[in-house]
Scaffold this active site. Structure first.
Site, PDB file in Angstrom:
ATOM      1  CB  THR A  29      -0.912   0.005   1.254  1.00  0.00           C
ATOM      2  OG1 THR A  29      -1.767  -1.117   1.164  1.00  0.00           O
ATOM      3  CG2 THR A  29      -1.750   1.270   1.344  1.00  0.00           C
ATOM      4  CG  ASP A  73      -1.280  -6.982  -2.568  1.00  0.00           C
ATOM      5  OD1 ASP A  73      -2.120  -6.082  -2.651  1.00  0.00           O
ATOM      6  OD2 ASP A  73      -1.194  -7.768  -1.583  1.00  0.00           O
ATOM      7  CB  SER A  74       2.817  -8.179   1.081  1.00  0.00           C
ATOM      8  OG  SER A  74       1.718  -8.146   1.932  1.00  0.00           O
ATOM      9  CB  THR A 105       0.487  -4.132   6.346  1.00  0.00           C
ATOM     10  OG1 THR A 105      -0.742  -4.107   5.623  1.00  0.00           O
ATOM     11  CG2 THR A 105       1.070  -2.742   6.435  1.00  0.00           C
ATOM     12  CG  ASP A 106      -2.448  -7.674   3.401  1.00  0.00           C
ATOM     13  OD1 ASP A 106      -2.813  -6.954   4.339  1.00  0.00           O
ATOM     14  OD2 ASP A 106      -2.971  -7.644   2.266  1.00  0.00           O
ATOM     15  CB  THR A 182       0.820 -10.963  15.018  1.00  0.00           C
ATOM     16  OG1 THR A 182       1.571 -12.065  15.497  1.00  0.00           O
ATOM     17  CG2 THR A 182      -0.433 -11.479  14.369  1.00  0.00           C
ATOM     18  CB  THR A 293      -1.859 -20.704  22.356  1.00  0.00           C
ATOM     19  OG1 THR A 293      -3.178 -20.244  22.678  1.00  0.00           O
ATOM     20  CG2 THR A 293      -0.911 -19.526  22.419  1.00  0.00           C
ATOM     21  CD  GLN A 294      -7.710 -22.054  18.153  1.00  0.00           C
ATOM     22  OE1 GLN A 294      -8.693 -21.350  18.372  1.00  0.00           O
ATOM     23  NE2 GLN A 294      -7.811 -23.318  17.849  1.00  0.00           N
ATOM     24  CB  CYS A 295      -4.381 -17.084  23.275  1.00  0.00           C
ATOM     25  SG  CYS A 295      -5.596 -18.134  24.058  1.00  0.00           S
TER      26      CYS A 295
END
Ligand code: ASP
Length: 362
Positions: A29, A73-74, A105-106, A182, A293-295
């Site tokens: 972007t 585009d990433s 950023t993606d 992340t 973990t998903q957390c």
């Protein structure tokens, strides 16, 4: 090969004492422009980007650039492009104090994680940044991200060593370790977080570095670039109701070598016998299964609940507090280097470059 363009005329002497930074534009972007017919954002070239940041000319730095042609585009990022980035950095390593990578950023967190493993013994800053709004728009966040990233890439300690000799993401006032970061927001300028490791620097009126948190490389070791990946991996997110037939067929995909298993809470999974049996059979076939973990925040502790212990007994290894981006790129990297199953399991459980916190490190 991988020659760069200089656009900053202020620092005229190539070998002079000016800090020097190589800016690598991959796309994203930050350099995009709106298509007047469709309204969609499309890649544009680097000159467009520079036209909108005349401030770069005011830096008393030698700044050169390298542009991906065409910019991407990433979402199209691939290990092939990571290898290209490492080649560019390696080729220019002795000529610059630091490197800034402009990236969409993606998938920026994947690239930052991958580069942290590929650039072994890195002793110079490699700072990734981008923006949520194109640099040509009035309220862009790109300008400030770019300008500060360059300043960080050039920053040195009093003894002349790099202030931040590691792969980082700089975004919206925070400098974060790349393999801990992340993307957490698709809209806000504050788009990245490092949940399990504190920021390496915070930016306000001053740039406040945290020297105790920043990696200290061994100055006697030369940069060792790595290029290989094996992409026979998958990320599997558990959810209540997940079907046996799906897990079974996934774990039997031809060529599959490793699974990043995103479990519940502190590393828990269903106790159904078929589930544990499938995982056990897979690890016995040599498939490496890493539990994360998903957390967003916190770590896997498989010894804590019966549900986690069952996974341990099935041969699943802990990914500790790894991000998914880091776990999957680390696996691809280790698999790509032809290590044995035992070595990969050992290295997945070791902290190679600040990417995980082992319980006894806290
Ligand atoms: N789709 C863009 C990319 O990742 C989004 C961005 O740059 O923020 O390349």
């Amino acid at each position: 090969m991988y020659l760069c363009r200089r656009f900053n005329k202020k620092a005229t002497n190539m070998i002079a004492n000016y800090p020097s930074v190589l800016l690598i534009y991959t796309g994203g972007t930050i350099g995009m422009i709106e298509n007047p017919e469709t309204g969609a954002l499309e890649n544009f070239d680097f000159d467009h980007l520079l036209k909108h940041v005349p401030e770069l000319k005011r830096f008393n730095y030698r700044i050169s650039s390298y542009q991906f042609d065409p910019p991407i585009d990433s979402s199209d990022m691939e290990p092939l492009y990571w290898a290209k980035l490492v080649k560019i950095i390696n080729y220019n390593y002795d000529y610059f104090d630091g490197f800034v990578i402009l990236h969409g950023t993606d998938t920026m967190a994947y690239t930052a994680s991958a580069l942290s493993f590929m650039l072994e013994n890195l002793s110079k800053p490699v700072i990734l940044t981008g923006s949520q709004l194109p640099i040509g728009t009035l309220r862009t966040d790109g300008k400030e991200n770019l300008i500060t990233a360059i300043e960080i890439a050039a920053a040195k300690n009093a003894n002349g060593t790099a202030m931040v000799p590691e792969v980082c993401i700089f975004f919206e006032n925070h400098l974060m370790r790349g393999n801990r970061t992340t993307k957490i927001n698709a809209e806000n300028f504050n788009a990245f977080r490092s949940f399990n490791y504190p920021a390496l620097a915070r930016v306000g009126i001053h740039i406040k570095y945290e020297p105790n948190l920043i990696h200290k490389p061994d100055p006697t070791k030369a940069l060792k670039p790595h290029y290989l990946f094996d992409t026979n991996v998958v990320i599997l997110t558990l959810f209540p109701g997940i079907q046996e037939s799906i897990i079974t067929s996934l774990l039997h995909v031809e060529g599959l070598k490793a699974v990043v298993l995103k479990t519940f809470g502190s590393g828990n999974a269903p106790q159904k016998p078929w589930f544990i049996e499938q995982l056990k059979a897979a690890t016995e076939r040599g498939i490496i299964i890493v539990n994360i973990t998903q957390c967003s925040s916190g770590a896997v502790e498989m010894e804590r609940y019966e549900t986690g212990i069952q996974l341990l007994q099935a041969g699943v290894i802990s990914g500790y507090d790894s991000t998914p981006e880091c776990a999957v790129t680390k696996l691809m990297f280790l698999l790509g280097h032809g290590l044995s199953n035992k070595e990969i399991r050992y290295k997945m459980n070791s902290c190679l470059i600040g990417e995980i916190t082992k319980p006894n490190q806290q």
